[in-house]
Design a protein around this motif. Structure first.
Motif, PDB file in Angstrom:
ATOM      1  N   ARG A 158       0.840  -1.200   0.000  1.00 41.45           N
ATOM      2  CA  ARG A 158       0.000   0.000   0.000  1.00 41.45           C
ATOM      3  C   ARG A 158       0.877   1.252   0.000  1.00 41.45           C
ATOM      4  O   ARG A 158       2.006   1.234   0.472  1.00 41.45           O
ATOM      5  N   SER A 159       0.332   2.320  -0.519  1.00 43.76           N
ATOM      6  CA  SER A 159       1.083   3.558  -0.650  1.00 43.76           C
ATOM      7  C   SER A 159       1.356   4.167   0.717  1.00 43.76           C
ATOM      8  O   SER A 159       0.494   4.157   1.592  1.00 43.76           O
ATOM      9  N   LYS A 160       2.533   4.728   0.858  1.00 43.38           N
ATOM     10  CA  LYS A 160       2.874   5.419   2.097  1.00 43.38           C
ATOM     11  C   LYS A 160       2.342   6.839   2.089  1.00 43.38           C
ATOM     12  O   LYS A 160       2.365   7.520   3.097  1.00 43.38           O
ATOM     13  N   LEU A 161       1.903   7.306   0.915  1.00 40.57           N
ATOM     14  CA  LEU A 161       1.406   8.675   0.782  1.00 40.57           C
ATOM     15  C   LEU A 161      -0.111   8.675   0.656  1.00 40.57           C
ATOM     16  O   LEU A 161      -0.688   7.825  -0.010  1.00 40.57           O
ATOM     17  N   SER A 162      -0.747   9.644   1.278  1.00 42.00           N
ATOM     18  CA  SER A 162      -2.192   9.796   1.155  1.00 42.00           C
ATOM     19  C   SER A 162      -2.523  10.368  -0.220  1.00 42.00           C
ATOM     20  O   SER A 162      -1.635  10.853  -0.934  1.00 42.00           O
ATOM     21  N   ASP A 163      -3.801  10.358  -0.568  1.00 46.05           N
ATOM     22  CA  ASP A 163      -4.211  10.923  -1.861  1.00 46.05           C
ATOM     23  C   ASP A 163      -3.861  12.406  -1.938  1.00 46.05           C
ATOM     24  O   ASP A 163      -3.443  12.898  -2.994  1.00 46.05           O
ATOM     25  N   ALA A 164      -4.019  13.122  -0.821  1.00 46.97           N
ATOM     26  CA  ALA A 164      -3.692  14.560  -0.805  1.00 46.97           C
ATOM     27  C   ALA A 164      -2.187  14.765  -1.025  1.00 46.97           C
ATOM     28  O   ALA A 164      -1.779  15.684  -1.741  1.00 46.97           O
ATOM     29  N   GLN A 165      -1.367  13.893  -0.429  1.00 44.83           N
ATOM     30  CA  GLN A 165       0.079  14.015  -0.607  1.00 44.83           C
ATOM     31  C   GLN A 165       0.483  13.693  -2.053  1.00 44.83           C
ATOM     32  O   GLN A 165       1.354  14.356  -2.616  1.00 44.83           O
ATOM     33  N   VAL A 166      -0.166  12.699  -2.657  1.00 46.64           N
ATOM     34  CA  VAL A 166       0.139  12.364  -4.052  1.00 46.64           C
ATOM     35  C   VAL A 166      -0.238  13.538  -4.951  1.00 46.64           C
ATOM     36  O   VAL A 166       0.507  13.893  -5.870  1.00 46.64           O
ATOM     37  N   ALA A 167      -1.392  14.173  -4.675  1.00 45.93           N
ATOM     38  CA  ALA A 167      -1.810  15.334  -5.476  1.00 45.93           C
ATOM     39  C   ALA A 167      -0.789  16.463  -5.341  1.00 45.93           C
ATOM     40  O   ALA A 167      -0.429  17.111  -6.334  1.00 45.93           O
TER      41      ALA A 167
ATOM     42  N   LEU B  71       4.691   3.674  -7.410  1.00 39.35           N
ATOM     43  CA  LEU B  71       3.790   4.758  -6.994  1.00 39.35           C
ATOM     44  C   LEU B  71       3.367   5.594  -8.195  1.00 39.35           C
ATOM     45  O   LEU B  71       2.183   5.884  -8.386  1.00 39.35           O
ATOM     46  N   LEU B  72       4.335   5.981  -9.012  1.00 38.94           N
ATOM     47  CA  LEU B  72       4.029   6.809 -10.182  1.00 38.94           C
ATOM     48  C   LEU B  72       3.124   6.066 -11.164  1.00 38.94           C
ATOM     49  O   LEU B  72       2.174   6.644 -11.696  1.00 38.94           O
ATOM     50  N   LYS B  73       3.409   4.786 -11.412  1.00 41.97           N
ATOM     51  CA  LYS B  73       2.580   4.006 -12.337  1.00 41.97           C
ATOM     52  C   LYS B  73       1.146   3.902 -11.832  1.00 41.97           C
ATOM     53  O   LYS B  73       0.209   4.022 -12.614  1.00 41.97           O
TER      54      LYS B  73
END
Length: 179
Positions: A71-80, A125-127
Motif C-alpha cells: 500500500r502507498s505510504k502517501l495519502s491521496d492529498a500528498q500524491v496530489a 507509486l508513479l505508475k
C-alpha cells in the motif's frame, strides 16, 4: 515474511491468517499451552510464541493484520501535492536540468513528506497514479547519422572483440613477457 517470487499474500490469504491468529488469542485467554495451540491450528510453536508475545505487549491489535505491504505510504492529498510539484519541474527544486529521474523523485518525496521509498517503489507509486516514462521525441540537431553508422561498423566491432582465453598459469593481469 519474505516471498522470493515477489508475490506476497492476497487479501483473502491475509484475512485467513489473521483469523488463525485471532483464534490463537482466544486459546491464550483460555490458558492453553503453546504446543496444544500449535497442534490445533496446524502452525509452528515458534509462531504461536511470537503471537503470544505480541498479544501480551499490545493486546489483540498486536496480532491483527497490518494490511498489504504494497500500500502507498502517501495519502491521496500528498500524491496530489507531489504531482503539482513534479509539474513545476526539477529546476524549481534545485536540479540543474529539466529531467525527472526516479532517484530525483525519490529524493523529492523524502524532502517533502519525510517518507522513504526505494527507486522501484517510486516507480510503482508513479505508475499507480498514471505517470509513465518518457523518451525524447526528436534527436539532437548535431547528430550525424553517417558518422554513427561508420562508428557502429568499424569501431564497435574492435571495442566489442571477444576476450581471448588466458593461457595456463597466466592471469588476465599478467603482462606479456613478465614471467
Amino acid at each position: 515474511m519474505r516471498y522470493a517470487q515477489g508475490g506476497g499474500l492476497t487479501d483473502a490469504e491475509r484475512a485467513r491468517r489473521e483469523r488463525i491468529r485471532l483464534e490463537a488469542v482466544v486459546r491464550f485467554e483460555g490458558g492453553e499451552k503453546t504446543r496444544e495451540i500449535a497442534a490445533a491450528l496446524r502452525v509452528s510453536e515458534r509462531s504461536v510464541e511470537r503471537w503470544r508475545r505480541q498479544w501480551r505487549e499490545r493486546g489483540e491489535a498486536g496480532v491483527q493484520s497490518k494490511g498489504s505491504p504494497g500500500r502507498s505510504k502517501l495519502s491521496d492529498a500528498q500524491v496530489a501535492r507531489l504531482e503539482r510539484e513534479l509539474e513545476r519541474g526539477p529546476l524549481s527544486h534545485g536540479w540543474e536540468d529539466q529531467r525527472w529521474t526516479l532517484a530525483r523523485i525519490k529524493t523529492l518525496i523524502g524532502r517533502m513528506f519525510h517518507v522513504s521509498y526505494t527507486v522501484e517503489g517510486t516507480w510503482a507509486l508513479l505508475k499507480r497514479h498514471g505517470w509513465s516514462w518518457q523518451q525524447p521525441t526528436r534527436r539532437a540537431i548535431e547528430r550525424d547519422d553517417a558518422a554513427v553508422e561508420l562508428w557502429k561498423k568499424e569501431v564497435w566491432p574492435r571495442v566489442k572483440a571477444p576476450r581471448r582465453p588466458v593461457g595456463p598459469g597466466l592471469s588476465s593481469r599478467t603482462k606479456p613477457g613478465s614471467r
